[in-house]
Design an enzyme around this catalytic site. Structure first.
Site, short mmCIF file in Angstrom:
data_model
loop_
_atom_site.label_atom_id
_atom_site.label_comp_id
_atom_site.label_asym_id
_atom_site.label_seq_id
_atom_site.Cartn_x
_atom_site.Cartn_y
_atom_site.Cartn_z
N HIS A 73 4.85 56.12 52.58
CA HIS A 73 3.77 57.05 52.21
C HIS A 73 2.49 56.80 52.99
CE1 HIS A 73 6.58 58.04 49.03
NE2 HIS A 73 5.93 59.19 48.94
N GLU A 123 15.58 59.41 61.59
CA GLU A 123 14.41 60.24 61.32
C GLU A 123 14.78 61.50 60.55
OE1 GLU A 123 11.17 60.70 64.42
OE2 GLU A 123 12.09 62.70 64.50
N CYS A 126 6.20 68.66 66.88
CA CYS A 126 5.85 67.32 66.40
C CYS A 126 4.45 66.88 66.79
CB CYS A 126 6.88 66.30 66.87
SG CYS A 126 8.49 66.54 66.09
#
Length: 150
Positions: free
Chosen positions: A75, A136, A25
């Site tokens: 986005h 998530e 990550c």
């Protein structure tokens, strides 16, 4: 009068990277987030009110969450502004990408804290934020409960 909890769910796509993290990550990647917003209040008892029987109109809750969270984060790519990711953010912005700089590590845990404050600030006085759940991945989520944060 009875207290009732109602929940509205939202989805949005957001990218992020965790600066200094020791796993995958640390790389820029994205998630299809699912946000569940639960508020608590008493249903309106005034039969002359167009919202009679509602704690809050789902449409009103949707407007708040869309304006404060979904429309902003959908986005977008989120970076901690206090890291060298600021350079990557500047490059992406220069290429007309939607970048959000925050003053925290953009983990689900910190994002849900941020979201709770934003939503609480917009709710009517008679409605309280009960909880948020930010999913998530299919198997990973962070939850915020008002009762844990008194």
């Amino acid at each position: 009068m009875s207290k009732i909890r109602i929940t509205k769910q939202f989805t949005f796509e957001t990218g992020h990277a965790l600066y200094g993290y020791d796993g995958k990550c640390k790389n820029v990647h994205g998630h299809s987030y699912k946000l569940s917003v639960t508020v608590i209040g008493s249903p309106i008892t005034d039969s002359g009110n167009v919202k009679f029987g509602m704690v809050i109109d789902f449409g009103d809750l949707k407007k708040i969450v869309k304006e404060e969270i979904v429309d902003l984060f959908d986005h977008a790519t989120v970076f901690n502004q206090n890291t060298p990711h600021i350079e990557l953010a500047a490059e992406l912005k220069a290429r007309d990408h939607h970048v959000i700089l925050v003053d925290y590590q953009p983990t689900s845990e910190n994002m849900v804290i941020d979201f709770a404050k934003k939503i609480k600030d917009r709710l009517p006085a008679n409605i309280n934020l009960h909880s948020l759940r930010l999913q998530e991945t299919e198997t990973s989520f962070a939850e915020w409960f008002q009762s844990d944060n008194l």
